[in-house]
Scaffold this motif. Structure first.
Motif, mmCIF file in Angstrom:
data_model
loop_
_atom_site.group_PDB
_atom_site.id
_atom_site.type_symbol
_atom_site.label_atom_id
_atom_site.label_comp_id
_atom_site.label_asym_id
_atom_site.label_seq_id
_atom_site.Cartn_x
_atom_site.Cartn_y
_atom_site.Cartn_z
ATOM 1 N N GLY A 119 0.906 -1.214 -0.012
ATOM 2 C CA GLY A 119 0.044 -0.235 0.257
ATOM 3 C C GLY A 119 0.823 1.075 0.050
ATOM 4 O O GLY A 119 0.304 2.290 -0.783
ATOM 5 N N TRP A 120 1.812 1.397 0.826
ATOM 6 C CA TRP A 120 2.647 2.526 0.854
ATOM 7 C C TRP A 120 3.406 2.728 -0.471
ATOM 8 O O TRP A 120 3.197 3.953 -0.869
ATOM 9 C CB TRP A 120 3.874 2.081 1.879
ATOM 10 C CG TRP A 120 4.954 3.215 1.882
ATOM 11 C CD1 TRP A 120 6.006 3.070 1.257
ATOM 12 C CD2 TRP A 120 4.877 4.343 2.869
ATOM 13 N NE1 TRP A 120 6.780 4.310 1.946
ATOM 14 C CE2 TRP A 120 6.245 5.034 2.829
ATOM 15 C CE3 TRP A 120 3.986 4.889 3.744
ATOM 16 C CZ2 TRP A 120 6.393 6.022 3.424
ATOM 17 C CZ3 TRP A 120 4.267 6.039 4.687
ATOM 18 C CH2 TRP A 120 5.438 6.719 4.387
ATOM 19 N N GLN A 151 0.325 4.064 -2.882
ATOM 20 C CA GLN A 151 0.275 5.502 -2.364
ATOM 21 C C GLN A 151 1.300 6.478 -3.042
ATOM 22 O O GLN A 151 0.883 7.751 -3.623
ATOM 23 C CB GLN A 151 0.031 5.785 -1.022
ATOM 24 C CG GLN A 151 -0.446 7.059 -0.581
ATOM 25 C CD GLN A 151 -0.388 7.220 0.940
ATOM 26 O OE1 GLN A 151 0.793 7.285 1.561
ATOM 27 N NE2 GLN A 151 -1.744 7.227 1.523
ATOM 28 N N TRP A 165 0.149 -2.870 4.219
ATOM 29 C CA TRP A 165 0.316 -1.435 3.801
ATOM 30 C C TRP A 165 1.914 -1.061 4.002
ATOM 31 O O TRP A 165 2.238 -0.484 3.061
ATOM 32 C CB TRP A 165 -0.224 -0.555 5.261
ATOM 33 C CG TRP A 165 0.053 0.669 5.333
ATOM 34 C CD1 TRP A 165 0.861 1.523 6.404
ATOM 35 C CD2 TRP A 165 -0.113 1.790 4.434
ATOM 36 N NE1 TRP A 165 1.161 2.737 6.264
ATOM 37 C CE2 TRP A 165 0.461 2.953 4.942
ATOM 38 C CE3 TRP A 165 -0.560 2.075 3.026
ATOM 39 C CZ2 TRP A 165 0.302 4.163 4.535
ATOM 40 C CZ3 TRP A 165 -0.608 2.995 2.424
ATOM 41 C CH2 TRP A 165 0.128 4.287 3.071
ATOM 42 N N ARG A 218 -5.458 -1.381 5.224
ATOM 43 C CA ARG A 218 -4.797 -0.140 4.624
ATOM 44 C C ARG A 218 -4.067 -0.659 3.246
ATOM 45 O O ARG A 218 -3.842 0.448 2.265
ATOM 46 C CB ARG A 218 -3.832 0.348 5.608
ATOM 47 C CG ARG A 218 -4.327 1.026 6.751
ATOM 48 C CD ARG A 218 -3.247 1.787 7.611
ATOM 49 N NE ARG A 218 -2.797 2.898 7.245
ATOM 50 C CZ ARG A 218 -1.882 3.736 7.695
ATOM 51 N NH1 ARG A 218 -1.210 3.277 8.518
ATOM 52 N NH2 ARG A 218 -1.279 4.664 7.106
ATOM 53 N N THR A 268 -7.036 -0.382 0.990
ATOM 54 C CA THR A 268 -7.482 1.035 0.716
ATOM 55 C C THR A 268 -6.476 1.615 -0.136
ATOM 56 O O THR A 268 -6.924 2.325 -1.014
ATOM 57 C CB THR A 268 -7.624 1.632 2.089
ATOM 58 O OG1 THR A 268 -8.477 0.871 2.929
ATOM 59 C CG2 THR A 268 -8.147 3.114 2.078
ATOM 60 N N ALA A 269 -5.214 1.626 -0.058
ATOM 61 C CA ALA A 269 -4.306 2.233 -0.684
ATOM 62 C C ALA A 269 -4.623 2.137 -2.256
ATOM 63 O O ALA A 269 -4.504 2.879 -3.187
ATOM 64 C CB ALA A 269 -2.899 2.066 -0.227
#
Ligand SMILES: [Zn+2]
Length: 273
Positions: A93-94, A97, A118, A138, A141-142
């Protein structure tokens, strides 16, 4: 699509055409898809799950973890296009993003996308349960946010597929994923490309492991330059040895099942915000 076919002329001309794979995701992939049921504790990859084999003899599904990576993901995508292969990318995720454009590029080229937490703690079992769940949530979500501005068909490339970092699953987290209709995707073989070994050694280990098992999901990392460096040769050799590549996709209503689950981890593709 119609334009492409008419330009190709006779079937002989199509056969002679260079093997450039259309990057338009609406074009069919030159390979079969394998639809994975995502309910009922679905878990794939015989390295961990005895009943997790869905592929036929000499069928290989390529998977790439830990990206998207600004240095190597596009290289990997170009090689896959050359061979008309659709893979699955388990994204962090990181990084999604940080580079939503790369997430959208992977989707636009028709690959399947799963998630991989994430920020990739190596063992979710060692985290407090709430933190481990947050890592998974997360991650989804990302990636979903990165795809929010993409066409719905590209948003739909995000599958209800999760891969545990280090393949370190836990019973409680698998039960939690099951309740949300998310399948766990492990592998049938790796190539140790996360180690500090040469591309030649990654290539050698991949072939050895694949030949021993004969079918299944290969785990690689699109963050690793030595993986990108050997990927073209690996694919060419596997093709020569009679393997064929298949794309992992969720069962046809898999995304909807996940989106409709209580406390869902991802929404419907058309729910653009
Ligand atoms: Zn990983």
């Amino acid at each position: 699509m119609t334009v492409g076919l008419s330009l190709a002329g006779t079937s002989a001309a199509r056969a002679d055409a260079p093997r450039a794979c259309p990057t338009d995701a609406r074009m069919p992939a030159h390979e079969a898809t394998v639809a994975l049921p995502t309910r009922g504790g679905a878990a794939y990859g015989t390295m961990q799950y005895a009943k997790g084999q869905m592929l036929g003899p000499r069928e290989i599904a390529l998977t790439f973890d830990d990206g998207p990576d600004p240095k190597t993901t596009e290289r990997v995508l170009a090689i896959l296009d050359q061979h008309c292969i659709k893979a699955t990318f388990f994204m962090v995720g990181w990084y999604a993003q940080a580079r939503p454009d790369l997430v959208r590029e992977v989707a636009a080229r028709g690959h399947t996308i799963g998630t991989h937490t994430w920020f990739h703690p190596n063992n979710l079992r060692r985290l407090p349960l709430a933190d481990a769940k947050s890592q998974i949530t997360r991650g989804f979500t990302a990636v979903e946010a990165a795809l929010a501005s993409a066409p719905p068909e590209d948003q739909a490339r995000l599958a209800p597929f999760f891969r545990f970092p280090g393949l370190n699953d836990s019973k409680v987290l698998r039960t939690w994923l099951d309740a949300r209709n998310i399948a766990t995707v492990s592998c049938d073989f790796g190539a140790d490309d996360w180690l500090q070994i040469s591309g030649a050694e990654v290539y050698r280990r991949a072939l050895k492991n694949i030949d021993e098992v004969g079918r299944g999901i290969l785990i690689l990392h699109d963050t690793r330059p030595h993986t990108a460096a050997m990927l073209n040769d690996l694919i060419a050799t596997l093709e020569k040895r009679g393997y064929r590549f298949v794309q992992l996709v969720p069962e046809s209503n898999g995304r909807a099942l996940a989106a409709n689950a209580p406390d869902a981890l991802l929404g419907h593709p058309h729910a653009v915000q």
